[in-house]
Enzyme design. Structure first.
Site, PDB file in Angstrom:
ATOM      1  N   GLU A  44       0.831  -1.200   0.000  1.00 12.51           N
ATOM      2  CA  GLU A  44       0.000   0.000   0.000  1.00 12.51           C
ATOM      3  C   GLU A  44       0.869   1.254   0.000  1.00 12.51           C
ATOM      4  O   GLU A  44       1.791   1.394   0.808  1.00 12.51           O
ATOM      5  CB  GLU A  44      -0.882  -0.035   1.250  1.00 12.51           C
ATOM      6  CG  GLU A  44      -1.760   1.170   1.484  1.00 12.51           C
ATOM      7  CD  GLU A  44      -2.584   1.040   2.759  1.00 12.51           C
ATOM      8  OE1 GLU A  44      -3.469   1.866   2.974  1.00 12.51           O
ATOM      9  OE2 GLU A  44      -2.329   0.080   3.553  1.00 12.51           O
ATOM     10  N   LYS A 126      -8.812   2.711  -2.370  1.00 14.93           N
ATOM     11  CA  LYS A 126      -9.239   1.983  -1.173  1.00 14.93           C
ATOM     12  C   LYS A 126     -10.723   2.254  -0.922  1.00 14.93           C
ATOM     13  O   LYS A 126     -11.168   3.399  -0.952  1.00 14.93           O
ATOM     14  CB  LYS A 126      -8.395   2.470   0.004  1.00 14.93           C
ATOM     15  CG  LYS A 126      -8.405   1.639   1.263  1.00 14.93           C
ATOM     16  CD  LYS A 126      -7.376   2.258   2.214  1.00 14.93           C
ATOM     17  CE  LYS A 126      -7.090   1.428   3.421  1.00 14.93           C
ATOM     18  NZ  LYS A 126      -5.986   2.023   4.219  1.00 14.93           N
ATOM     19  N   CYS A 162      -5.677  -3.041   2.095  1.00 19.02           N
ATOM     20  CA  CYS A 162      -5.639  -3.047   3.561  1.00 19.02           C
ATOM     21  C   CYS A 162      -6.996  -3.115   4.247  1.00 19.02           C
ATOM     22  O   CYS A 162      -7.544  -4.180   4.463  1.00 19.02           O
ATOM     23  CB  CYS A 162      -4.846  -1.844   4.065  1.00 19.02           C
ATOM     24  SG  CYS A 162      -4.203  -2.082   5.753  1.00 19.02           S
ATOM     25  N   SER A 333      22.592   6.137  33.117  1.00 20.08           N
ATOM     26  CA  SER A 333      22.500   6.330  34.565  1.00 20.08           C
ATOM     27  C   SER A 333      22.920   5.104  35.343  1.00 20.08           C
ATOM     28  O   SER A 333      23.104   5.172  36.561  1.00 20.08           O
ATOM     29  CB  SER A 333      21.045   6.671  34.935  1.00 20.08           C
ATOM     30  OG  SER A 333      20.209   5.552  34.701  1.00 20.08           O
ATOM     31  N   GLY A 334      23.064   3.972  34.657  1.00 24.14           N
ATOM     32  CA  GLY A 334      23.287   2.711  35.339  1.00 24.14           C
ATOM     33  C   GLY A 334      21.993   1.977  35.629  1.00 24.14           C
ATOM     34  O   GLY A 334      22.000   0.851  36.107  1.00 24.14           O
TER      35      GLY A 334
END
EC number: 6.3.5.1
Length: 585
Positions: A44, A126, A162, A333-334
């Site tokens: 599409e 469509k 679709c 930041s860990g």
């Protein structure tokens, strides 16, 4: 019984890149021709990319799309591919519609066309236009009113786009009325978790309703916050799977189909839902039997965690590449969020293109600093440490901030530092916020919300932990070093903006919080329904208040990969100024 070799090209395209998308169509068509295909299909709006949003309302873009389609037809013929019918999605406009209230200006169409011998031999729009979730197709397009049928080598192929399959009625029963031998639908269906199961059942059901073999061709790749997972499917008239394409991968599914011959007195005129059959005959004679049958294959499905993780990787990779960036920058930041984002980034663009920076303050623990460095060691990303303490002290000396203002200052200094490095070095900054934090406003504007893209924006905190464990487990199974330090996964989440701070100081346990949020945010359940589901009334009321009052923050957060049925953004559009509260007395 006539035979047809069908080529379904599951490919990625970029919105607005008409030349690049056309080049891809030519290359994949050539590949299909080399494999002996008799009919080639593309997704599409492959020529324009999808979704084009308000570009559909710009006449210059519509005309550029129409011109590109005609030029593509001529080029295919010039390169010796003109005898191969090619189905291509593009943006068109209705020649018959007149301007009127409630219709999009210019009458644009989500259209597809068949190119053959250098010409557009069949075009259609469509029929069913979706108008929910991320879709605004009533805003952009006018519907088609035909059932296009292409006769190729003695087989009638009904065509759809679709939503024509997702909604009841329309082209599916019309294909049965037209006695089509094959129903071929081209799609750009965005990914949502678990949608592959829904999609398969849909295609099976529609094949049985249409009474013929049904081929569902889908896009792959990413566009802004949307990911397209491919997963193209072919089923027979009884709903049995004939072929299925991989998820999240470009490729061509080429297969041989034995299909019923077109009727010499095939129905014409108007059929179901007032659709007019528009039949174009390219070739009546059936093909001789194949010397070697091509089956198309069946790609195994990804498990749930791998599927979600793959979507996050594909979404980030597409955003970075399609917006012209070569590298990304993430504050480390860990903690678990930035660790997962860094792992996704390394998988998306390669560790050599991922830059991490640790920005400790006086409240940052030694283990968090160490975890950030360990993540860098495990993944191989570029790593540096820049302390924010001198900047923090300078601000505090001038302003004397306390409490929340002091905490947020640290986050904003980190955001400023990241953007400065982005400007200086050209990296795209990634925001590490997750869906749980965004829902309750647990983020700092111009601080941890800084960035151009939020890879885990639509991932609840509970899922963040699960995906991190999956990624480490997947690495171990491949004999690789797990990218995420175990300490980042096992330690209590904390912003580390004051001594001994943990998230549960101000938030419920994430396992409980996320279940409440899923009901309220994703399913639009009200307070009473959530309480009736077994949650504490006071906790529900407090959580909903946090969600309601944080809308202004979410509106300013960057886009991020959508993986749920309702992500923050186009799926969930609430006013910022809003006095309605579920917790009203």
């Amino acid at each position: 019984m006539p035979q047809l070799r069908l080529a379904l090209n599951q490919i990625d395209s970029t919105v607005g890149d008409l030349a690049g998308n056309a080049e891809a169509v030519v290359q994949w068509t050539r590949h299909a021709a080399e494999q002996g295909a008799h009919l080639v299909a593309f997704p599409e709006m492959v020529l324009t990319g999808y979704p084009v949003e308000d570009l559909a309302l710009r006449p210059s873009f519509v005309e550029a799309s129409r011109d590109a389609l005609r030029a593509l037809g001529r080029r295919l013929a010039a390169e010796g591919l003109g005898e191969l019918p090619v189905l291509v999605g593009y943006l068109d406009r209705s020649e018959r519609d007149r301007p009127r209230l409630g219709r999009p200006a210019g009458s644009p169409e989500n259209a597809a066309a068949v190119l053959y011998r250098g010409e557009v031999v069949l075009r259609f729009a469509k029929h069913h236009l979706p108008n929910y979730g991320v879709f605004d197709e009533y805003r952009y397009f006018v519907p088609g009113d035909t059932l296009p049928v292409l006769r190729v080598h003695g087989v009638d192929v009904a065509l759809a786009i679709c939503e024509d399959l997702w909604q009841e009625g329309g082209r599916v029963p019309a294909a049965r009325s037209a006695r089509a031998g094959l129903l071929l639908s081209v799609n750009a269906s965005p990914y949502e978790r678990n949608k592959d199961d829904t999609r398969l059942e849909l295609v099976r059901k529609r094949a049985q309703e249409a009474g013929c073999t049904t081929a569902y061709l889908a896009s792959t790749g990413g566009q802004d916050d949307l990911v397209f997972d491919g997963d193209s499917i072919v089923v027979d008239a009884a709903g049995e799977v004939v072929a299925r394409a991989p998820q999240f991968a470009e490729g061509s599914v080429i297969l041989d189909l034995d299909l019923p011959a077109a009727l010499p007195d095939a129905p014409g005129g108007t059929v179901d839902d007032g659709l007019r059959i528009d039949r174009v005959v390219l070739s009546e004679e059936p093909l001789p039997p194949y010397e070697r049958e091509v089956t198309g294959g069946y790609a195994e499905r990804l498990d749930d965690d791998e599927e979600v993780y793959s979507a996050l990787v594909v979404g980030l990779r597409a955003y970075v590449a399609k917006n012209g960036f070569r590298s990304v920058l993430v504050g480390l930041s860990g903690g678990i969020d930035s660790a997962l984002v860094a792992a996704i980034a390394c998988d998306a663009v390669g560790a050599a293109h991922v830059h991490g920076v640790s920005m400790p303050s006086k409240y940052s623990s030694d283990h968090s600093r160490g975890d950030a460095a360990e993540l860098a060691r495990r993944t191989g990303l570029d790593f540096r440490t820049v302390s924010i303490e001198p900047m923090f002290d300078a601000y505090m000396g001038s302003l004397g901030l306390t409490g929340l203002a002091e905490e947020n200052l640290q986050s904003r200094l980190r955001g400023t530092l990241l953007m400065a490095l982005s400007n200086q070095e050209g990296h795209l900054v990634l925001a590490p916020g997750n869906k749980s934090e965004l829902a309750v406003g647990y983020s700092t504007l111009y601080g941890d919300s800084v960035g151009a893209y939020g890879p885990i924006k639509d991932v609840y905190k509970s899922d963040v932990f699960r995906l991190a464990r999956w990624r480490n487990r997947a690495a171990e199974e491949r004999g690789q070093v797990p990218p995420i330090p175990e300490n980042s996964i096992s330690k209590p989440p904390s912003a580390e903006l004051r001594p001994d701070q943990v998230d549960t100081d101000s938030l419920p346990d994430y396992a409980v919080l996320d279940r409440i949020l899923e009901l309220y945010v994703d399913r639009d359940r009200g307070k009473d329904e959530i309480v009736a589901a077994g949650f504490d009334e006071e906790l529900v009321a407090r959580t909903l208040r946090m969600v309601d009052t944080a809308e202004y923050k979410r509106r300013q957060y960057p886009p991020g990969t959508k993986i749920s049925a309702k992500g923050f953004g186009k799926d969930r559009r609430l006013p910022i100024t809003n006095r309605w509260r579920e917790t009203r007395s």
